[in-house]
Design a protein around this motif. Sequence first.
Motif, PDB file in Angstrom:
ATOM      1  N   VAL A  48       4.679  -5.939   5.256  1.00  0.00           N
ATOM      2  CA  VAL A  48       6.010  -6.559   5.383  1.00  0.00           C
ATOM      3  C   VAL A  48       7.079  -5.575   4.913  1.00  0.00           C
ATOM      4  O   VAL A  48       8.091  -5.355   5.594  1.00  0.00           O
ATOM      5  CB  VAL A  48       6.095  -7.870   4.556  1.00  0.00           C
ATOM      6  CG1 VAL A  48       7.495  -8.459   4.615  1.00  0.00           C
ATOM      7  CG2 VAL A  48       5.069  -8.884   5.045  1.00  0.00           C
ATOM      8  N   ASP A  49       6.834  -4.964   3.766  1.00  0.00           N
ATOM      9  CA  ASP A  49       7.813  -4.035   3.203  1.00  0.00           C
ATOM     10  C   ASP A  49       7.999  -2.805   4.092  1.00  0.00           C
ATOM     11  O   ASP A  49       9.122  -2.339   4.291  1.00  0.00           O
ATOM     12  CB  ASP A  49       7.384  -3.608   1.792  1.00  0.00           C
ATOM     13  CG  ASP A  49       7.369  -4.797   0.841  1.00  0.00           C
ATOM     14  OD1 ASP A  49       8.019  -5.812   1.165  1.00  0.00           O
ATOM     15  OD2 ASP A  49       6.695  -4.727  -0.201  1.00  0.00           O
ATOM     16  N   TYR A 101      -1.043  -7.002   2.894  1.00  0.00           N
ATOM     17  CA  TYR A 101      -0.121  -7.671   3.815  1.00  0.00           C
ATOM     18  C   TYR A 101       1.319  -7.531   3.328  1.00  0.00           C
ATOM     19  O   TYR A 101       2.240  -7.272   4.093  1.00  0.00           O
ATOM     20  CB  TYR A 101      -0.503  -9.148   3.957  1.00  0.00           C
ATOM     21  CG  TYR A 101       0.222  -9.835   5.081  1.00  0.00           C
ATOM     22  CD1 TYR A 101      -0.349  -9.950   6.343  1.00  0.00           C
ATOM     23  CD2 TYR A 101       1.504 -10.350   4.894  1.00  0.00           C
ATOM     24  CE1 TYR A 101       0.327 -10.561   7.387  1.00  0.00           C
ATOM     25  CE2 TYR A 101       2.188 -10.968   5.926  1.00  0.00           C
ATOM     26  CZ  TYR A 101       1.600 -11.078   7.169  1.00  0.00           C
ATOM     27  OH  TYR A 101       2.267 -11.669   8.192  1.00  0.00           O
ATOM     28  N   SER A 102       1.464  -7.714   2.037  1.00  0.00           N
ATOM     29  CA  SER A 102       2.804  -7.641   1.460  1.00  0.00           C
ATOM     30  C   SER A 102       3.425  -6.255   1.694  1.00  0.00           C
ATOM     31  O   SER A 102       4.629  -6.135   1.972  1.00  0.00           O
ATOM     32  CB  SER A 102       2.689  -7.964  -0.025  1.00  0.00           C
ATOM     33  OG  SER A 102       3.878  -7.727  -0.659  1.00  0.00           O
TER      34      SER A 102
END
Lengths: 452, 89
Positions: B61-62, B57-58
């Motif tokens: 986002v990036d 998920y992170s």
Amino acid sequence: MLNQHEILETLNMIDDQHLDIRTITMGISLRNCAHPDPKVCATKMYDKITKYAENLVKTGEAIEKEMGIPIINKRISVTPIAIAAESCETEDYTIFAKAMDDAAKTCGVNFIGGFSALVQKGFTIGDRRLINSIPEALATTDFVCSSVNVGSTKAGINMDAVKLMGETIKKTALRTADRDGFGCAKLVVFCNAVEDNPFMAGAFHGVGEPECAINVGVSGPGVVYNALKSVKGEPFDVVAETIKKTAFKITRMGQLIACEASKRLGAEFGIVDLSLAPTPARGDSVARILEEIGVSVCGTHGTTAALAMLNDAVKKGGVMASSSVGGLSGAFIPVSEDEGMIAAAEKGVLTLDKLEAMTCVCSVGLDMIAVPGDTSAETIAAIIADEAAIGMINTKTTAVRIIPAPGKNVGDSIEMGGLLGTAPVMPVHSEGSFDFINRGGRIPAPLNSLRN
Amino acid sequence: MNAVITVVGKDKVGIMAGVCVALQKINVNILDISQTVMQNMFTMNMLVDVKQANVSYSEIVDALDAEGERLGVNIRIQREDIFDAMHRI
């Protein structure tokens, strides 16, 4: 699917109106850390805190990234140290404050609360040792917060403790004179302290709490302020209704984050504290809400009524949004942390006496107030006694967080930095309360019927 | 898990294409889109399913941050839960 209006409303609240989760606070019991040797006890405390809260900051940041809502603070509260350290053979409890401070630094949190004692009915050995250690503890640590409960509706007010706290606040201010008495910003004197409060400086993990709990504090004065702008000139029932709806939405965020955080951290979900906590940022002020309701400057006539309505509506809206509401829950009025309060105090409209009246109808009490450095310990104690009496009689939490800034006078202001803001030095009455405070003893618990 | 992507910025050619390609690369499935242009401002909400994504998920986002920067628009992704919590009882 959600409609565009709903999505944009939430984004506006976060981007433009300062909606945030103010704090995720992990409460940790230190009751099993007792040991006669203070060094062993302090090590056990450090080890336990760092073990339980190891992933607190990381988890908070992960949730923040996924949900897209800022989580401003990650904090820790612990069992009142006067209880946890009572069996130690030492007079000086600073060692435990240092252990807390080190643990806070290791975990990466920005405050740790619980250097506390509950003395509403009297002192134990540990309570006295703790209170005597407060000035040194707050001067030599960075993140430790301290609180002392001096009264309750059930026990009355311990006036010996009130006197002692007046002296302790003075000593703490002098001990941190190089930072304008900053130590006092981390010291709260309570009446009817709550055991699950996630907000600093008054957070501690009460004796009735579980081993480890997650308590979440939500905030959003800016959101309420903006909602009220849409009901200009409308009658009060419309205003109250608008605040309720807004508080509901804000609190639902808190509930979601609290459930998520407690699940991931393997801790019990404690409570959501639905407080309107201002920050020094423009547009994040409780005073400006009161002014939007219609008083021209916060502190003038009508302010208490406006605040009473605001506080009640926030609670009513929030209660339905969370499965478990607790903590302090209401509107905070910390002077230095609220841009509108600072402005009103600088104008001389908002006075200590008016603030005292306001604390009768809102959450907590005289908060983050700077007074002249030459204010006597007895006067500070008398201010505490007044505030405690309001809490005791009205069965509510009240508190005093007051900073007698060394060398400062009315007209000066002190810079606390960060969320603690700037405190204009406010005048106190010059007539003393020496004989009143030096009586000592206990003010008996009040009658709870025949209430007029 | 569903998430809401919002894209806001000055309208120009290729915003939608850019976002969709970026999502395709990381195997994020688009479930629904609503988009308008108001006063030359491009606003798009997108419901996506990130279950099958081939990155964390992170990293999603990036990836969207980077695409937003390339396109000169603000792109953010938030779990659908936060909107449901606020607007659905």
